[in-house]
Design a protein around this motif. Structure first.
Motif, PDB file in Angstrom:
ATOM      1  N   UNK A  37      16.013   6.115   4.647  1.00 18.58           N
ATOM      2  CA  UNK A  37      15.077   6.946   5.728  1.00 18.58           C
ATOM      3  C   UNK A  37      13.570   6.801   5.279  1.00 18.58           C
ATOM      4  N   UNK A  38      12.506   6.378   6.242  1.00 15.56           N
ATOM      5  CA  UNK A  38      11.330   6.283   6.021  1.00 15.56           C
ATOM      6  C   UNK A  38      10.346   7.121   6.993  1.00 15.56           C
ATOM      7  N   UNK A  39      10.087   8.138   6.421  1.00 18.83           N
ATOM      8  CA  UNK A  39       9.614   9.310   7.615  1.00 18.83           C
ATOM      9  C   UNK A  39       8.334   9.999   7.075  1.00 18.83           C
ATOM     10  N   UNK A  40       7.394  10.170   8.018  1.00 19.91           N
ATOM     11  CA  UNK A  40       6.291  11.314   7.837  1.00 19.91           C
ATOM     12  C   UNK A  40       5.425  10.641   6.863  1.00 19.91           C
ATOM     13  N   UNK A  41       4.977   9.366   6.781  1.00 22.59           N
ATOM     14  CA  UNK A  41       4.076   8.766   5.946  1.00 22.59           C
ATOM     15  C   UNK A  41       3.071   8.144   6.877  1.00 22.59           C
ATOM     16  N   UNK A  42       1.753   8.308   5.975  1.00 21.60           N
ATOM     17  CA  UNK A  42       0.671   7.599   7.053  1.00 21.60           C
ATOM     18  C   UNK A  42      -0.223   6.808   6.149  1.00 21.60           C
ATOM     19  N   UNK A  43      -0.967   6.089   6.729  1.00 23.37           N
ATOM     20  CA  UNK A  43      -1.847   4.921   6.205  1.00 23.37           C
ATOM     21  C   UNK A  43      -2.884   4.403   7.124  1.00 23.37           C
ATOM     22  N   UNK A  44      -3.652   3.412   6.860  1.00 23.76           N
ATOM     23  CA  UNK A  44      -4.521   2.557   7.535  1.00 23.76           C
ATOM     24  C   UNK A  44      -3.818   1.873   8.697  1.00 23.76           C
ATOM     25  N   UNK A  45      -2.807   1.273   8.119  1.00 23.79           N
ATOM     26  CA  UNK A  45      -1.982   0.279   9.040  1.00 23.79           C
ATOM     27  C   UNK A  45      -0.565   0.319   8.224  1.00 23.79           C
ATOM     28  N   UNK A  46       0.546   0.197   8.925  1.00 24.95           N
ATOM     29  CA  UNK A  46       1.706   0.364   8.357  1.00 24.95           C
ATOM     30  C   UNK A  46       2.162   1.734   7.891  1.00 24.95           C
ATOM     31  N   UNK A  47       2.161   2.765   8.331  1.00 26.42           N
ATOM     32  CA  UNK A  47       2.276   3.930   7.850  1.00 26.42           C
ATOM     33  C   UNK A  47       3.857   4.185   7.097  1.00 26.42           C
ATOM     34  N   UNK A  48       4.699   3.535   7.751  1.00 28.11           N
ATOM     35  CA  UNK A  48       5.987   3.425   7.136  1.00 28.11           C
ATOM     36  C   UNK A  48       6.191   2.494   6.151  1.00 28.11           C
ATOM     37  N   UNK A  49       6.137   1.467   6.544  1.00 33.10           N
ATOM     38  CA  UNK A  49       6.232  -0.096   5.871  1.00 33.10           C
ATOM     39  C   UNK A  49       5.324  -1.136   6.220  1.00 33.10           C
TER      40      UNK A  49
END
Length: 85
Positions: A37-49
């Motif tokens: 499970x890959x949830x509730x992540x954030x980033x400039x690009x590709x928040x999950x993966x």
């Protein structure tokens, strides 16, 4: 050369990156993600993966509620995934 990676039955959540790949950043590597499970992540690009290069097989995995996107980059879509829009 790099060795293949295997991620199985892992919960990756509530991570952030000022650059790419809030949950995972895959660079020049091949492997698999299974029953995770890959949830509730954030980033400039590709928040999950963020998959920059390599061959990644994703099966029976949920990727939802990542910002700005759940998966950025090419991957092999195995069976049983729940990739939210």
């Amino acid at each position: 050369s790099t060795s293949p990676f295997s991620i199985q039955s892992v919960n990756i959540s509530q991570n952030s990156s000022a650059q790419d790949g809030g949950g995972l950043w895959i660079q020049s590597s091949s492997g698999s993600i299974y029953a995770s499970s890959i949830r509730d992540n954030n980033a400039n690009n590709g928040g999950g993966i963020r998959i920059n290069s390599g061959s990644t097989l994703i099966s029976n995995t949920t990727a939802c509620q990542n910002s700005p996107n759940n998966i950025k980059g090419g991957y092999i879509n195995g069976n049983g995934n729940n990739i939210c829009d």
